[in-house]
Motif scaffolding. Structure first.
Motif, PDB file in Angstrom:
ATOM      1  N   LEU A  38       0.774  -1.374  -0.246  1.00 27.74           N
ATOM      2  CA  LEU A  38      -0.052  -0.060  -0.064  1.00 27.74           C
ATOM      3  C   LEU A  38       0.746   1.287  -0.037  1.00 27.74           C
ATOM      4  CD1 LEU A  38      -2.822   1.316   0.296  1.00 27.74           C
ATOM      5  CD2 LEU A  38      -2.462   1.073   2.748  1.00 27.74           C
ATOM      6  N   TRP A  39       1.991   1.168   0.681  1.00 31.27           N
ATOM      7  CA  TRP A  39       2.768   2.451   0.849  1.00 31.27           C
ATOM      8  C   TRP A  39       3.723   2.605  -0.408  1.00 31.27           C
ATOM      9  CZ3 TRP A  39       4.659   0.632   6.452  1.00 31.27           C
ATOM     10  CH2 TRP A  39       3.621   0.778   7.067  1.00 31.27           C
ATOM     11  N   ALA A  40       4.010   1.448  -0.883  1.00 30.79           N
ATOM     12  CA  ALA A  40       4.629   1.451  -2.351  1.00 30.79           C
ATOM     13  C   ALA A  40       3.720   2.113  -3.408  1.00 30.79           C
ATOM     14  CB  ALA A  40       5.469   0.184  -2.673  1.00 30.79           C
ATOM     15  N   GLU A  41       2.483   1.674  -3.374  1.00 33.18           N
ATOM     16  CA  GLU A  41       1.605   2.142  -4.304  1.00 33.18           C
ATOM     17  C   GLU A  41       1.611   3.753  -4.336  1.00 33.18           C
ATOM     18  OE1 GLU A  41      -3.115   1.829  -5.511  1.00 33.18           O
ATOM     19  OE2 GLU A  41      -2.204   0.894  -3.673  1.00 33.18           O
ATOM     20  N   ALA A  42       1.580   4.348  -3.347  1.00 38.88           N
ATOM     21  CA  ALA A  42       1.499   5.860  -3.405  1.00 38.88           C
ATOM     22  C   ALA A  42       2.774   6.499  -3.872  1.00 38.88           C
ATOM     23  CB  ALA A  42       1.903   6.312  -1.677  1.00 38.88           C
ATOM     24  N   VAL A  43       3.932   5.633  -4.391  1.00 41.60           N
ATOM     25  CA  VAL A  43       5.111   6.360  -4.988  1.00 41.60           C
ATOM     26  C   VAL A  43       5.156   5.427  -6.378  1.00 41.60           C
ATOM     27  CG1 VAL A  43       6.238   7.228  -3.081  1.00 41.60           C
ATOM     28  CG2 VAL A  43       6.704   5.049  -3.572  1.00 41.60           C
ATOM     29  N   GLY A  44       4.205   4.732  -6.829  1.00 43.71           N
ATOM     30  CA  GLY A  44       4.226   4.104  -7.902  1.00 43.71           C
ATOM     31  C   GLY A  44       5.049   2.608  -8.130  1.00 43.71           C
ATOM     32  N   LYS A  45       5.137   2.187  -6.799  1.00 46.08           N
ATOM     33  CA  LYS A  45       6.196   0.882  -6.784  1.00 46.08           C
ATOM     34  C   LYS A  45       5.477  -0.308  -6.140  1.00 46.08           C
ATOM     35  CE  LYS A  45      10.237   2.724  -7.909  1.00 46.08           C
ATOM     36  NZ  LYS A  45      11.349   2.908  -7.029  1.00 46.08           N
ATOM     37  N   ALA A  46       4.088  -0.275  -6.074  1.00 43.67           N
ATOM     38  CA  ALA A  46       3.469  -1.553  -5.652  1.00 43.67           C
ATOM     39  C   ALA A  46       3.803  -2.866  -6.414  1.00 43.67           C
ATOM     40  CB  ALA A  46       1.809  -1.438  -5.872  1.00 43.67           C
ATOM     41  N   PRO A  47       3.794  -2.921  -7.716  1.00 42.86           N
ATOM     42  CA  PRO A  47       4.505  -4.271  -8.344  1.00 42.86           C
ATOM     43  C   PRO A  47       5.667  -4.727  -8.055  1.00 42.86           C
ATOM     44  CG  PRO A  47       3.389  -2.544 -10.201  1.00 42.86           C
ATOM     45  CD  PRO A  47       3.574  -1.723  -8.823  1.00 42.86           C
ATOM     46  N   GLU A  48       6.658  -3.662  -7.833  1.00 43.16           N
ATOM     47  CA  GLU A  48       7.851  -3.972  -7.260  1.00 43.16           C
ATOM     48  C   GLU A  48       8.024  -4.500  -5.927  1.00 43.16           C
ATOM     49  OE1 GLU A  48       8.453  -0.673 -10.463  1.00 43.16           O
ATOM     50  OE2 GLU A  48       7.011  -1.065  -9.087  1.00 43.16           O
ATOM     51  N   MET A  49       7.263  -3.760  -5.191  1.00 42.75           N
ATOM     52  CA  MET A  49       7.099  -4.083  -3.680  1.00 42.75           C
ATOM     53  C   MET A  49       6.733  -5.598  -3.402  1.00 42.75           C
ATOM     54  SD  MET A  49       8.025  -2.871  -0.718  1.00 42.75           S
ATOM     55  CE  MET A  49       8.831  -4.307  -0.268  1.00 42.75           C
ATOM     56  N   LYS A  50       5.613  -5.706  -4.422  1.00 39.66           N
ATOM     57  CA  LYS A  50       4.976  -7.129  -4.304  1.00 39.66           C
ATOM     58  C   LYS A  50       5.904  -8.250  -4.926  1.00 39.66           C
ATOM     59  CE  LYS A  50       0.623  -9.499  -4.832  1.00 39.66           C
ATOM     60  NZ  LYS A  50      -0.065  -9.404  -3.768  1.00 39.66           N
ATOM     61  N   GLN A  51       6.673  -8.049  -5.798  1.00 43.41           N
ATOM     62  CA  GLN A  51       7.473  -9.011  -6.621  1.00 43.41           C
ATOM     63  C   GLN A  51       8.649  -9.134  -5.497  1.00 43.41           C
ATOM     64  OE1 GLN A  51       6.576 -10.243  -9.308  1.00 43.41           O
ATOM     65  NE2 GLN A  51       8.714 -11.782  -9.316  1.00 43.41           N
ATOM     66  N   ARG A  52       9.169  -8.169  -4.742  1.00 46.10           N
ATOM     67  CA  ARG A  52      10.357  -8.327  -3.968  1.00 46.10           C
ATOM     68  C   ARG A  52      10.006  -9.072  -2.585  1.00 46.10           C
ATOM     69  NH1 ARG A  52      14.355  -9.934  -2.965  1.00 46.10           N
ATOM     70  NH2 ARG A  52      16.131  -9.082  -1.763  1.00 46.10           N
ATOM     71  N   LEU A  53       8.899  -8.951  -2.361  1.00 44.36           N
ATOM     72  CA  LEU A  53       8.170  -9.998  -0.970  1.00 44.36           C
ATOM     73  C   LEU A  53       8.136 -11.311  -1.486  1.00 44.36           C
ATOM     74  CD1 LEU A  53       5.715  -7.299   0.245  1.00 44.36           C
ATOM     75  CD2 LEU A  53       7.843  -8.034   1.562  1.00 44.36           C
ATOM     76  N   MET A  54       7.521 -11.370  -2.711  1.00 44.34           N
ATOM     77  CA  MET A  54       7.355 -12.850  -3.206  1.00 44.34           C
ATOM     78  C   MET A  54       8.513 -13.640  -3.582  1.00 44.34           C
ATOM     79  SD  MET A  54       3.907 -12.514  -5.729  1.00 44.34           S
ATOM     80  CE  MET A  54       2.382 -12.746  -5.157  1.00 44.34           C
ATOM     81  N   GLU A  55       9.629 -12.741  -3.921  1.00 44.32           N
ATOM     82  CA  GLU A  55      10.878 -13.478  -4.257  1.00 44.32           C
ATOM     83  C   GLU A  55      11.327 -13.973  -2.940  1.00 44.32           C
ATOM     84  OE1 GLU A  55      12.869 -10.639  -6.713  1.00 44.32           O
ATOM     85  OE2 GLU A  55      11.922 -11.492  -8.632  1.00 44.32           O
ATOM     86  N   LEU A  56      11.550 -12.798  -1.960  1.00 43.46           N
ATOM     87  CA  LEU A  56      12.065 -13.115  -0.658  1.00 43.46           C
ATOM     88  C   LEU A  56      11.496 -14.567   0.009  1.00 43.46           C
ATOM     89  CD1 LEU A  56      12.093  -9.710   0.967  1.00 43.46           C
ATOM     90  CD2 LEU A  56      14.087 -11.213   0.995  1.00 43.46           C
ATOM     91  N   TYR A  57       9.960 -14.597  -0.166  1.00 45.58           N
ATOM     92  CA  TYR A  57       9.538 -15.760   0.506  1.00 45.58           C
ATOM     93  C   TYR A  57       9.632 -17.039  -0.426  1.00 45.58           C
ATOM     94  CZ  TYR A  57       5.595 -18.609   2.523  1.00 45.58           C
ATOM     95  OH  TYR A  57       4.768 -19.371   3.204  1.00 45.58           O
ATOM     96  N   PHE A  58       9.330 -16.911  -1.644  1.00 43.31           N
ATOM     97  CA  PHE A  58       9.227 -18.203  -2.582  1.00 43.31           C
ATOM     98  C   PHE A  58      10.558 -18.674  -2.707  1.00 43.31           C
ATOM     99  CE2 PHE A  58       4.954 -16.750  -2.992  1.00 43.31           C
ATOM    100  CZ  PHE A  58       4.139 -17.906  -2.640  1.00 43.31           C
ATOM    101  N   ARG A  59      11.472 -17.784  -3.202  1.00 45.35           N
ATOM    102  CA  ARG A  59      12.876 -18.008  -3.890  1.00 45.35           C
ATOM    103  C   ARG A  59      13.799 -18.260  -2.767  1.00 45.35           C
ATOM    104  NH1 ARG A  59      15.218 -13.449  -7.196  1.00 45.35           N
ATOM    105  NH2 ARG A  59      16.029 -12.828  -5.079  1.00 45.35           N
ATOM    106  N   ASP A  60      13.880 -17.280  -1.630  1.00 45.52           N
ATOM    107  CA  ASP A  60      14.836 -17.324  -0.686  1.00 45.52           C
ATOM    108  C   ASP A  60      14.529 -17.854   0.563  1.00 45.52           C
ATOM    109  OD1 ASP A  60      16.139 -15.902  -2.977  1.00 45.52           O
ATOM    110  OD2 ASP A  60      15.723 -13.832  -2.052  1.00 45.52           O
ATOM    111  N   GLY A  61      13.486 -18.141   0.758  1.00 46.29           N
ATOM    112  CA  GLY A  61      12.974 -18.533   2.004  1.00 46.29           C
ATOM    113  C   GLY A  61      13.042 -17.635   3.192  1.00 46.29           C
ATOM    114  N   GLY A  62      12.909 -16.198   2.779  1.00 46.57           N
ATOM    115  CA  GLY A  62      12.893 -15.178   3.632  1.00 46.57           C
ATOM    116  C   GLY A  62      11.870 -15.232   4.817  1.00 46.57           C
TER     117      GLY A  62
END
Length: 221
Positions: free
Chosen positions: A110-134
């Motif tokens: 939501l906060w990333a959306e305010a600066v036009g970065k929602a897709p990047e933020m969502k992708q980063r969190l998903m990569e951390l979780y699914f790819r890296d086991g973050g």
């Protein structure tokens, strides 16, 4: 020459839902197939596991509660890993040690959306979780993820420590559930047509073109 009205697409999904990880990639692939159609893409929160406490639980406890045992998930996981791989995505379920409650992840989006970065933020969190086991229950992991996509780390840390937007994210997720959305990802076109599941990009592209044509024909009447 008339300007086409942008098509609103709401993607209702959760960052710990593997089919949402795949579905995000597929909707982006679909958009690439219809570059002439103006679209406003928004990510909406959904709680896949609303029963998981804010501090999260061990992955073992989660899999046992949800699937009966860790072993029972392995067959399911294999199919999802293969589907992710076909999209060029990496899912390593064996690396995931902790199952998070995702309110804080959705706050970051939501906060990333305010600066036009929602897709990047969502992708980063998903990569951390699914790819890296973050560990998405770790505030340091969340702050670093936000910084990775260009948000201010100190500002994010301060906001995460407070209850800012917890009620808003919870209300948005409850609204989706209240509208009958139970499976994610769900793509909602122009707030009136819903397509459920990580559908083929070609199917999504056809839906985008069709609904865009419809809303623009209505706007021209």
């Amino acid at each position: 020459m008339s300007t086409l009205k942008p098509l609103q697409i709401d993607v209702v999904s959760d960052v710990v839902c593997p089919w949402c990880y795949i579905g995000k990639h597929r909707i982006e692939s679909a958009l690439a197939l219809v570059p002439d159609v103006p679209v406003k893409l928004t990510f909406r929160p959904f709680f896949l596991n609303p029963w998981v406490p804010r501090e999260g639980i061990s992955r073992e406890d989660y899999l046992t509660t949800k699937f009966g045992s860790v072993e029972a998930y392995k067959g399911i996981a294999g199919r999802v890993v293969a589907a992710a791989s076909e999209e060029g995505l990496i899912y390593r379920p064996e690396l995931v040690q902790r199952q998070p409650n995702t309110i804080d992840c959705h706050r970051l989006i939501l906060w990333a959306e305010a600066v036009g970065k929602a897709p990047e933020m969502k992708q980063r969190l998903m990569e951390l979780y699914f790819r890296d086991g973050g560990d998405l229950t770790d505030v340091n992991v969340l702050v670093q993820a936000a910084a990775d996509v260009g948000l201010d780390a100190d500002d994010v840390r301060r906001r995460l420590a407070a209850d800012e937007d917890v009620a808003r994210v919870s209300a948005d997720a409850q609204e989706a559930a209240g509208k009958g959305i139970s499976g994610v990802p769900t793509y909602v076109f122009a707030q009136k047509y819903a397509v459920s599941g990580a559908q083929d990009p070609n199917l999504l592209a056809r839906a985008i073109r069709q609904v865009s044509a419809e809303i623009n024909a209505q706007a021209a009447e």
